[in-house]
Design a protein around this motif. Structure first.
Motif, PDB file in Angstrom:
ATOM      1  N   GLU A 157       0.718  -1.173  -0.069  1.00  0.00           N
ATOM      2  CA  GLU A 157       0.110   0.006  -0.061  1.00  0.00           C
ATOM      3  C   GLU A 157       0.924   1.315  -0.046  1.00  0.00           C
ATOM      4  N   ILE A 158       1.992   1.042   0.894  1.00  0.00           N
ATOM      5  CA  ILE A 158       3.015   2.316   0.827  1.00  0.00           C
ATOM      6  C   ILE A 158       3.502   2.517  -0.677  1.00  0.00           C
ATOM      7  N   LEU A 164       6.224   3.893  -5.713  1.00  0.00           N
ATOM      8  CA  LEU A 164       7.514   3.540  -5.444  1.00  0.00           C
ATOM      9  C   LEU A 164       7.551   1.742  -5.699  1.00  0.00           C
ATOM     10  N   THR A 165       8.701   1.088  -5.670  1.00  0.00           N
ATOM     11  CA  THR A 165       8.393  -0.382  -5.752  1.00  0.00           C
ATOM     12  C   THR A 165       8.657  -0.932  -4.537  1.00  0.00           C
ATOM     13  N   GLY A 167      10.382  -3.088  -3.331  1.00  0.00           N
ATOM     14  CA  GLY A 167      11.729  -3.214  -2.709  1.00  0.00           C
ATOM     15  C   GLY A 167      12.222  -2.030  -2.304  1.00  0.00           C
ATOM     16  N   THR A 168      11.935  -0.812  -2.821  1.00  0.00           N
ATOM     17  CA  THR A 168      12.375   0.483  -2.612  1.00  0.00           C
ATOM     18  C   THR A 168      11.833   0.837  -1.016  1.00  0.00           C
ATOM     19  N   VAL A 169      10.610   0.561  -0.969  1.00  0.00           N
ATOM     20  CA  VAL A 169       9.746   0.687   0.490  1.00  0.00           C
ATOM     21  C   VAL A 169      10.611  -0.048   1.544  1.00  0.00           C
ATOM     22  N   ARG A 170      10.925  -1.238   1.186  1.00  0.00           N
ATOM     23  CA  ARG A 170      11.600  -2.270   2.190  1.00  0.00           C
ATOM     24  C   ARG A 170      12.931  -1.617   2.510  1.00  0.00           C
ATOM     25  N   ASN A 171      13.600  -1.030   1.307  1.00  0.00           N
ATOM     26  CA  ASN A 171      15.022  -0.527   1.739  1.00  0.00           C
ATOM     27  C   ASN A 171      14.533   0.719   2.698  1.00  0.00           C
ATOM     28  N   TYR A 172      13.628   1.707   2.379  1.00  0.00           N
ATOM     29  CA  TYR A 172      13.448   2.873   3.283  1.00  0.00           C
ATOM     30  C   TYR A 172      13.229   2.373   4.822  1.00  0.00           C
ATOM     31  N   VAL A 173      12.374   1.200   4.739  1.00  0.00           N
ATOM     32  CA  VAL A 173      11.848   0.759   6.205  1.00  0.00           C
ATOM     33  C   VAL A 173      13.260   0.326   6.780  1.00  0.00           C
ATOM     34  N   SER A 174      14.231  -0.289   6.114  1.00  0.00           N
ATOM     35  CA  SER A 174      15.366  -0.715   7.110  1.00  0.00           C
ATOM     36  C   SER A 174      16.507   0.475   7.170  1.00  0.00           C
TER      37      SER A 174
END
Length: 199
Positions: A157-158, A164-165, A167-174
């Motif tokens: 959803e984000i 964004l993709t 993967g990009t969101v997961r990168n931001y989260v980490s």
């Protein structure tokens, strides 16, 4: 005579505070409340000069009560165990006249009350240091991501909302977890809120 209403949810502490302040020749405790809601009623009923509020109380917190008293002639002092930047910022926005810590000596409290009655503000020195100490480490984009996480949105959803993709969101989260020193998303939100950065 300086008339005071005290709000504190721990009965023993409420009694002790009342007794200590009543020992002062120029201070009179005119009401005692166990939560923010009762404090607001007592302020209306007793017309005190100062309302002394604990922060974490049932029914209505001290900060919520302080926000409601913002335009009242009664001056507000927050008395708390918590030297938290977020709480302090919120209290300042509510226009409180004082923010003191419970581990201060009782004569300091009486002195602060007199200072506030003379038209000045009194903040615990630890809090002033705290305000200048910590800056929000997140970029604008990382803030957008953590706000959406706080709203309960999933990675997918984000990604959709911010174009964004996944993967990009997961990168931001980490990166967010790393910058905040959090072990997971829930901890990150909790830290972000506690620091007063989640507006």
């Amino acid at each position: 005579m300086i008339r005071i209403v005290i709000a504190e949810d721990q009965g023993m502490l409420l009694g002790a505070l009342g007794a200590l302040l009543d020992l002062e020749e120029d201070i009179q405790v005119v009401g005692k409340a166990g939560n923010g809601e009762e404090a607001l009623s007592l302020v209306k009923e007793c017309n005190p000069d100062i309302c002394l509020l604990d922060i974490e109380m049932p029914v209505k917190s001290g900060l919520e009560a302080a926000e409601e008293l913002k335009d009242d002639p009664c001056k507000v002092i927050v008395l708390t165990t918590f030297a938290r930047k977020g709480y302090f910022e919120r209290a300042r926005k509510a226009g409180v006249s004082g923010y003191l810590l419970k581990d201060s000596p009782s004569e300091e409290l009486a002195g602060a009350i007199r200072t506030i009655m003379s038209g000045r503000r009194v903040y615990a020195p630890e809090l002033v240091d705290l305000v200048y100490q910590e800056e929000n480490p997140l970029t604008e984009r990382e803030e957008q991501v953590i706000r959406l996480i706080a709203e309960g949105k999933t990675t997918k959803e984000i990604a959709g909302e911010l174009y964004l993709t996944n993967g990009t969101v997961r990168n931001y989260v980490s990166v967010i977890l790393d910058k905040l020193g959090a072990g997971n998303r829930i901890e990150a939100i909790s830290i972000f809120k506690e620091k007063g950065w989640l507006k």
